[in-house]
Design an enzyme around this catalytic site. Structure first.
Site, PDB file in Angstrom:
ATOM      1  CG  HIS A  78      -1.770   1.190   1.358  1.00  0.00           C
ATOM      2  ND1 HIS A  78      -1.793   1.974   2.481  1.00  0.00           N
ATOM      3  CD2 HIS A  78      -2.644   1.771   0.491  1.00  0.00           C
ATOM      4  CE1 HIS A  78      -2.638   2.975   2.300  1.00  0.00           C
ATOM      5  NE2 HIS A  78      -3.164   2.883   1.115  1.00  0.00           N
ATOM      6  CD  GLU A  81      -2.755   2.665  -3.644  1.00  0.00           C
ATOM      7  OE1 GLU A  81      -3.273   3.800  -3.546  1.00  0.00           O
ATOM      8  OE2 GLU A  81      -3.189   1.669  -3.045  1.00  0.00           O
ATOM      9  CG  HIS A  82      -0.014   6.263  -0.586  1.00  0.00           C
ATOM     10  ND1 HIS A  82      -0.567   7.390  -0.022  1.00  0.00           N
ATOM     11  CD2 HIS A  82      -0.931   5.267  -0.405  1.00  0.00           C
ATOM     12  CE1 HIS A  82      -1.752   7.088   0.502  1.00  0.00           C
ATOM     13  NE2 HIS A  82      -1.989   5.809   0.282  1.00  0.00           N
ATOM     14  CD  GLU A 158      -5.135   5.879   2.466  1.00  0.00           C
ATOM     15  OE1 GLU A 158      -4.810   4.692   2.239  1.00  0.00           O
ATOM     16  OE2 GLU A 158      -5.022   6.790   1.625  1.00  0.00           O
TER      17      GLU A 158
END
Length: 453
Positions: A78, A81-82, A158
């Site tokens: 994840h 991904e950022h 997040e």
């Protein structure tokens, strides 16, 4: 993020034959037009042409996700991904999305347990632009300390907003850990444990990127107002020059945690609506007793797929014990999946009463079976969903990516309606009997008080 869903290949469809009379009453789903080819470097390309609107969606799915991480470095899929939006030599940090936006498009990304996807929705004359930029960051991503440090805080924030500020999400995370096992794939959160995310550095992300982000470990899906010839030409030009790399095979356990059954309770003053839930380990398209995968999709819909389902009619309409009730299952998993049941109790209904009532409903289904009329109605609900999904420029590619990203084929996607239509009442009960076992379940209780009613 997450695993729930009933689709598992729903977006594309095959023409239904009718070898026996009952199937003549089922909806016929025409095969969605699709074209597929593979570049010399191993990139699989799928084109889903549609002239309904002058837009196209490019979705690039990598065959890697949170379940490919190792203990101590959770959250890296994840986090990467950022970082994929933080630039290359050609596109500066944060410029990727700004360029898409300036050209009238929109973009985003997602990370799951088994796949990671990046998409852009633009006008057809901007397809080459986004294809060029996506290919650029496949091969030339720059990960620097300067960009990593502030983005780490974005990732952690997040998680705080989506997980830690949601008692239900925190409970679900604990259930996953109990169901699949601590330190095991699917038992570790996609967002990562905060302590792990804080330790991830440039080297960790670069190594993960180099290990998994290769053309031969990806699927490119282009849907919308374009042609296979146009997509092939652009894909050869922009993705074709990227060299393939050796990618190791992915592995998933064939069993869940060894100490099931378990109960997980989360009491939190922020809970406005209590929830009783039950999660069972279940086979998928690729792990376990895979022959049950299609029957389980029918079962989940029949049991808890809306206001006509058995759970809703019994608990909400007839006995007034619950405000809502549902069931969920997705077969699109590289490893084992799960079959989940959830109930929001009505005011003053004890959790114990819900658990007893659900147990009675499940036992009745196992003892008395399901009717042909029930199964046919459920099949038509699923098939109608397949028909509607063909009109979605966003969901269609996601469904293709979900199946192809775990090793499925377009033939599997095309055959989905026919396989759903072939499910019999006997197979539905056999699937339920296989999955609804004490040795493969976790019960979750979400409550606003310390004591459970």
């Amino acid at each position: 993020m997450g695993r729930r869903g009933l689709l598992g290949g729903l977006g594309a469809a095959g023409v239904l034959a009718a070898p026996f009379a009952a199937r003549a009453k089922l909806y016929s789903v025409e095969r969605r037009r699709s074209f597929s080819f593979t570049l010399a470097n191993g990139l699989q390309v799928v084109v889903l042409p549609s002239s309904r609107a002058p837009i196209v969606n490019q979705l690039l799915v990598y065959k890697v996700g949170g379940a490919d991480e190792v203990w101590g470095k959770t959250g890296i899929a994840h986090f990467l991904e950022h970082m994929m939006f933080k630039g290359t030599a050609s596109v500066g940090p944060t410029e990727f999305s700004r360029i898409v936006s300036r050209n009238g498009g929109r973009d985003n990304a997602y990370t799951g347990f088994d796949t990671t996807g990046y998409y852009q929705i633009v006008s057809p004359d901007r397809l080459e632009m986004v294809m060029r930029m996506e290919a650029d960051r496949m091969a030339h991503l720059r990960i620097t300390e300067k960009e990593l440090i502030p983005e780490r805080e974005v990732v952690l924030e997040e998680r705080r907003m989506r997980i830690e500020n949601s008692p239900g999400a925190m409970l679900s995370e604990s259930v996953q850990e109990q169901l699949y096992g601590r330190r095991k794939p699917y038992g570790m959160p996609i967002s990562g444990y905060p302590a792990d995310v804080r330790k991830l550095g440039v080297g960790d992300l670069q190594a993960f990127y180099a290990k998994w982000y290769a053309p031969n470990n990806a699927v490119l899906i282009v849907a919308g107002d374009t042609t296979p010839e146009q997509v092939r030409k652009l894909a050869e030009k922009h993705y074709g020059p990227i060299a393939r790399r050796k990618v190791e095979a992915r592995r998933r356990p064939a069993e869940g945690a060894p100490d099931l059954p378990q109960r997980v309770t989360r009491a939190d003053a922020r809970v406005a609506e209590p929830r009783w839930s039950r999660y069972y380990l279940a086979p998928s398209y690729h792990k376990g007793e895979t022959r049950h995968a299609y029957a389980l999709q029918v079962l989940s819909r029949l049991l808890g797929g809306g206001e006509t389902s058995r759970l809703w009619k019994s608990l909400v309409d007839e006995r007034k014990l619950a405000l809502s009730a549902w069931a969920g299952y997705s077969a699109a998993s590289l490893g084992l999946s799960q079959f989940d049941i959830g109930v929001h109790p009505a005011a003053d209904t004890p959790m114990a009463a819900i658990e007893t009532a659900v147990g009675e409903i499940l036992a009745r289904l196992l003892d008395e079976g399901v009717t042909a009329a029930e199964v046919e109605r459920t099949q038509n609900q699923l098939l109608a969903g397949a028909i509607y999904a063909q009109d979605s420029l966003q969901n269609g590619p996601r469904l293709y990516g979900g199946v192809l990203g775990i090793g499925g084929t377009i033939a599997d996607i095309d055959a989905w309606p026919e396989r759903i239509a072939a499910v019999t009442p006997v197979e539905v009960v056999a699937a339920a009997r296989h999955v609804w076992r004490d040795g493969g379940m976790v019960t979750g209780l979400l409550t606003p008080q310390t004591g459970v009613r």
